[in-house]
Design an enzyme around this catalytic site. Structure first.
Site, PDB file in Angstrom:
ATOM      1  N   CYS A 118      50.830  44.970  33.339  1.00  0.00           N
ATOM      2  CA  CYS A 118      51.581  46.375  32.935  1.00  0.00           C
ATOM      3  C   CYS A 118      51.971  46.307  31.480  1.00  0.00           C
ATOM      4  O   CYS A 118      52.043  47.182  31.054  1.00  0.00           O
ATOM      5  CB  CYS A 118      52.574  46.299  33.996  1.00  0.00           C
ATOM      6  SG  CYS A 118      54.063  45.082  33.767  1.00  0.00           S
ATOM      7  N   HIS A 131      58.474  45.209  36.001  1.00  0.00           N
ATOM      8  CA  HIS A 131      57.323  46.167  35.758  1.00  0.00           C
ATOM      9  C   HIS A 131      57.487  47.489  34.757  1.00  0.00           C
ATOM     10  O   HIS A 131      58.891  47.603  34.603  1.00  0.00           O
ATOM     11  CB  HIS A 131      56.871  46.771  37.096  1.00  0.00           C
ATOM     12  CG  HIS A 131      55.996  47.396  37.163  1.00  0.00           C
ATOM     13  ND1 HIS A 131      54.505  46.981  36.901  1.00  0.00           N
ATOM     14  CD2 HIS A 131      55.475  48.915  37.419  1.00  0.00           C
ATOM     15  CE1 HIS A 131      53.543  48.052  36.761  1.00  0.00           C
ATOM     16  NE2 HIS A 131      54.275  49.384  37.124  1.00  0.00           N
ATOM     17  N   GLU A 160      49.871  53.189  34.598  1.00  0.00           N
ATOM     18  CA  GLU A 160      50.325  51.829  34.862  1.00  0.00           C
ATOM     19  C   GLU A 160      49.202  51.069  35.350  1.00  0.00           C
ATOM     20  O   GLU A 160      48.264  51.369  35.718  1.00  0.00           O
ATOM     21  CB  GLU A 160      51.530  51.710  36.325  1.00  0.00           C
ATOM     22  CG  GLU A 160      50.930  52.104  37.608  1.00  0.00           C
ATOM     23  CD  GLU A 160      51.627  51.838  38.556  1.00  0.00           C
ATOM     24  OE1 GLU A 160      52.748  51.183  38.561  1.00  0.00           O
ATOM     25  OE2 GLU A 160      51.629  52.276  39.762  1.00  0.00           O
TER      26      GLU A 160
END
Length: 323
Positions: free
Chosen positions: A229, A285, A297
Site C-alpha cells: 500500500c 494501511h 489502493e
C-alpha cells in the site's frame, strides 16, 4: 524478520483471490475513472511575512543554491531534499558563523573533524558540495527516508529531529523551483492519481515496489512483483510530481510526515491520503482518495491494485493533504 506493523499494510494470504484478480484486471484497465482536478487549495507558497514554512529570505537563497549545485552534479531531487532537511535541523537553513564547539555554517560542520577550514565552512557552495560528497558515500542512501540519510551524513546525537522537517523541506524546495499554487495543486494531484491508476491490476507484494515501479515482495509475497500500500502511494507521488515530492516508505512514516496537514472535519479532495488504524502508532494501511467516494489502493496479499469505495468508517483514522 519484519512484522506487519513495520510496513504498515495489511497482509492476508487468500489464494482464491488470485482468480478474481484476473477478472478485476480486465475490468479496471478498460474502465478507469476520470480524475477531477479543480477546487484545490495548494499548500505551497510564500506567506505574507515573506517566509515559506517559517523559513525566510536567507533560507530560500540557500535552498536555491542546494538545488543549483545538486542539479549541476546530476543528483536527483531526493538528494536536494536530504540536504535541505539537514540544514533546517542544524542551522534553521542559515549560514551561521557559530555553533556547538567549533561547528559552523549551514550543516554545522566542524573544522576539527576534517570537514574543511573555517573559511571553507562559511562558503555556501563549498558546504553544499561537501555535504553531497559525503552523502554519495552512504551505502543505499537513495532508499532511505530523507531524514535517515541526513543523519547518516551528520551523525547527530539527535537522529530523529531531521524527520520533523520533511514537509517543510518539500514546501521550500517547491517554492524555489517556481512551483506555485495552482501548479503543485490540482495539476500535480491529477498526475499523482494518474500514476496510481496506471498500476491497476498490478499484484500486491508485501515489501514490494520502488520509486520507479513494481518491485519484488518479501516473506509471504516473495517472488511476487508489485506494490504494497505505502509503496504504491510513494511511487505515485514521486512520479506524479516528477520527483518534487518523495514520501517516506511506510504508511506510519507517511502519516508522520504529512500529519501537519491533517484534514479532520474537512472535505476530501482528489489526491488526499487516507490512513487506517486507531492512532499514529497503529496505522497499517494507506490509500489515495480519487474523488466521488472512491479510492485507489494496494489492499492485501493475493489481491491487486484496485479502485474501491473510500472507507471512511471502521478503522479509518485520518486524511492528510500534501498537494
Amino acid at each position: 524478520m519484519r512484522s506487519v506493523a513495520r510496513w504498515g499494510c495489511v497482509v492476508v494470504a487468500v489464494p482464491v483471490v488470485l482468480v478474481l484478480a484476473v477478472v478485476f484486471l480486465v475490468v479496471s484497465t478498460e474502465e478507469q475513472p476520470a480524475v477531477a482536478a479543480a477546487g484545490r487549495t495548494c499548500s505551497v507558497g510564500m506567506a505574507a511575512d515573506g517566509t515559506v514554512a517559517g523559513f525566510g529570505e536567507e533560507s530560500l537563497a540557500i535552498a536555491e543554491s542546494i538545488v543549483s549545485v545538486g542539479a549541476a552534479r546530476g543528483l536527483p531531487p531526493q538528494a536536494w531534499q536530504i540536504a535541505v532537511q539537514a540544514g533546517m535541523a542544524e542551522s534553521g537553513l542559515r549560514n551561521l558563523d557559530y555553533g556547538d564547539r567549533d561547528s559552523l555554517g549551514i550543516f554545522q560542520m566542524r573544522p576539527s573533524m576534517g570537514w574543511g577550514t573555517p573559511e571553507q565552512l562559511q562558503d555556501v557552495h563549498y558546504q553544499i558540495n561537501k555535504f553531497f560528497d559525503v552523502l554519495l558515500e552512504v551505502p543505499g542512501w537513495e532508499d532511505m527516508r530523507p531524514g535517515e540519510a541526513a543523519q547518516a551524513v551528520e551523525r547527530s546525537a539527535f537522529p530523529e529531529r531531521y524527520h520533523e522537517f520533511e514537509v517543510a523541506a518539500q514546501q521550500v524546495l517547491g517554492t524555489v523551483q517556481g512551483i506555485e499554487c495552482g501548479t503543485l495543486g490540482s495539476d500535480a494531484a491529477a498526475a499523482v492519481l494518474s500514476a496510481a491508476t496506471d498500476q491497476l491490476g498490478v499484484p500486491y507484494a508485501w515489501g514490494g515496489g520502488t520509486l520507479d515501479g513494481p518491485g519484488p515482495g518479501i516473506e509471504i509475497d516473495a517472488g511476487v512483483v508489485g506494490f504494497d500500500c505505502s509503496a504504491l502511494v510513494r511511487y505515485a507521488f514521486h512520479q506524479g510530481t516528477r520527483g518534487a515530492v518523495t514520501l517516506p516508505r511506510t504508511s506510519r512514516e507517511q502519516y508522520a510526515a504529512t500529519s501537519g496537514a491533517d484534514l479532520t472535519g474537512q472535505e476530501l479532495l482528489p489526491g488526499d491520503l487516507l490512513f487506517y488504524g486507531t492512532g499514529p502508532s497503529t496505522i497499517h494501511h494507506v490509500a489515495l482518495y480519487l474523488g466521488d467516494g472512491q479510492m485507489v489502493e494496494a489492499p492485501e496479499s493475493g489481491s491487486t491494485v484496485r479502485i474501491a469505495p473510500a472507507r471512511l468508517d471502521g478503522d479509518f483514522y485520518r486524511a492528510t493533504r500534501v498537494l
